[in-house]
Design a protein around this motif. Sequence first.
Motif, PDB file in Angstrom:
ATOM      1  N   GLU A  95       0.726  -1.407   0.155  1.00 48.45           N
ATOM      2  CA  GLU A  95       0.076   0.036  -0.039  1.00 48.45           C
ATOM      3  C   GLU A  95       0.772   1.269   0.129  1.00 48.45           C
ATOM      4  O   GLU A  95       0.657   2.158  -0.546  1.00 48.45           O
ATOM      5  N   GLY A  96       2.010   1.068   0.644  1.00 49.65           N
ATOM      6  CA  GLY A  96       2.771   2.232   0.625  1.00 49.65           C
ATOM      7  C   GLY A  96       3.454   2.747  -0.754  1.00 49.65           C
ATOM      8  O   GLY A  96       3.337   3.921  -1.100  1.00 49.65           O
ATOM      9  N   LEU A  97       3.745   1.744  -1.540  1.00 52.62           N
ATOM     10  CA  LEU A  97       4.318   1.972  -2.894  1.00 52.62           C
ATOM     11  C   LEU A  97       3.037   2.485  -3.719  1.00 52.62           C
ATOM     12  O   LEU A  97       3.221   3.368  -4.784  1.00 52.62           O
ATOM     13  N   GLN A  98       2.111   1.959  -3.540  1.00 47.83           N
ATOM     14  CA  GLN A  98       0.605   2.356  -4.280  1.00 47.83           C
ATOM     15  C   GLN A  98       0.289   3.622  -4.259  1.00 47.83           C
ATOM     16  O   GLN A  98      -0.006   4.282  -4.945  1.00 47.83           O
ATOM     17  N   ALA A  99       0.311   4.096  -2.846  1.00 47.26           N
ATOM     18  CA  ALA A  99      -0.027   5.500  -2.500  1.00 47.26           C
ATOM     19  C   ALA A  99       1.007   6.434  -2.906  1.00 47.26           C
ATOM     20  O   ALA A  99       0.787   7.453  -3.446  1.00 47.26           O
ATOM     21  N   LEU A 139      -9.721  -7.225   2.802  1.00 53.37           N
ATOM     22  CA  LEU A 139      -9.292  -6.225   3.343  1.00 53.37           C
ATOM     23  C   LEU A 139      -9.512  -4.872   2.656  1.00 53.37           C
ATOM     24  O   LEU A 139      -9.338  -4.664   1.385  1.00 53.37           O
ATOM     25  N   GLU A 140     -10.126  -3.681   3.296  1.00 51.32           N
ATOM     26  CA  GLU A 140     -10.221  -2.585   2.451  1.00 51.32           C
ATOM     27  C   GLU A 140      -8.598  -1.834   2.799  1.00 51.32           C
ATOM     28  O   GLU A 140      -7.747  -2.176   3.583  1.00 51.32           O
ATOM     29  N   PRO A 141      -8.304  -0.573   1.991  1.00 53.18           N
ATOM     30  CA  PRO A 141      -7.095  -0.303   1.917  1.00 53.18           C
ATOM     31  C   PRO A 141      -6.848   0.425   3.235  1.00 53.18           C
ATOM     32  O   PRO A 141      -7.879   0.821   3.807  1.00 53.18           O
TER      33      PRO A 141
END
Length: 251
Positions: A170-174, A206-208
């Motif tokens: 999620e960090g990279l995607q953000a 899971l949700e983000p």
Amino acid sequence: MLLVHADQVVPVSVLISELWEYEPPASALTTLQTYILNLRKMFVSATGLSAAEITKEVLVTRAGGYMIKSDSSVLDIREYNRLVSEGSSALGSGDDLTGTSRLTEALQLWRGPALVDVPLGRVLESKRRELEESWLTVTEYLVDAKLRLGMYREVLTELAALTTENPLHEGLQAQYMRALHLSGRRAQALEVFHRLRRNLIDELGLEPESQVQRTHQAILNSETNFDEDLLIARPIGGSLTASSWGRVRSY
């Protein structure tokens, strides 16, 4: 094994376990001693030093094990750690230009996946994972520093590859969402969020993370100044730690 633990005594028992795991042959100790002898011969050929010098100054026998004595300047891992430490200290003090330069130099020392051409036992597999995690953490901090410097377009190609390789990170995607949005590609940034959300729901149920959802909302609102807690916190001291959010989650 000896090189990744340079200047440390590696016990014979650990070397045997790494080579043969749970079923060492009766001749394991003798075979290991032969390997050490052959390795010393290779050092003689490579360095021009005598066998006695190699035994005394390079690949030495210690009580219960062996140790490679190294000059810190000849090992990439030492240079990598030095550059990461300098880069971390610079980022921590607010000097993103120097931090970016040092972390870039550190990552340029990599020539592919860690220990890719080495048969791995339990100890080396653990070391491989540690090195790969370090690479990913340094990359995250470097990308964040570049984003703070306004280098939005410069990181897009790298982030496109990283997010493809790490679809649940999620960090990279953000970071990719921010870079696309700040490059004027808001629609693509929103697509990244929706793809991440689908993947998380389908694979983990899971949700983000809330920070990712808030990043998504900021993009919907056409905001360009993101709250500090949506960024990776600046490091403290000379070491980088994995960001407190944005890692791959699992049950």
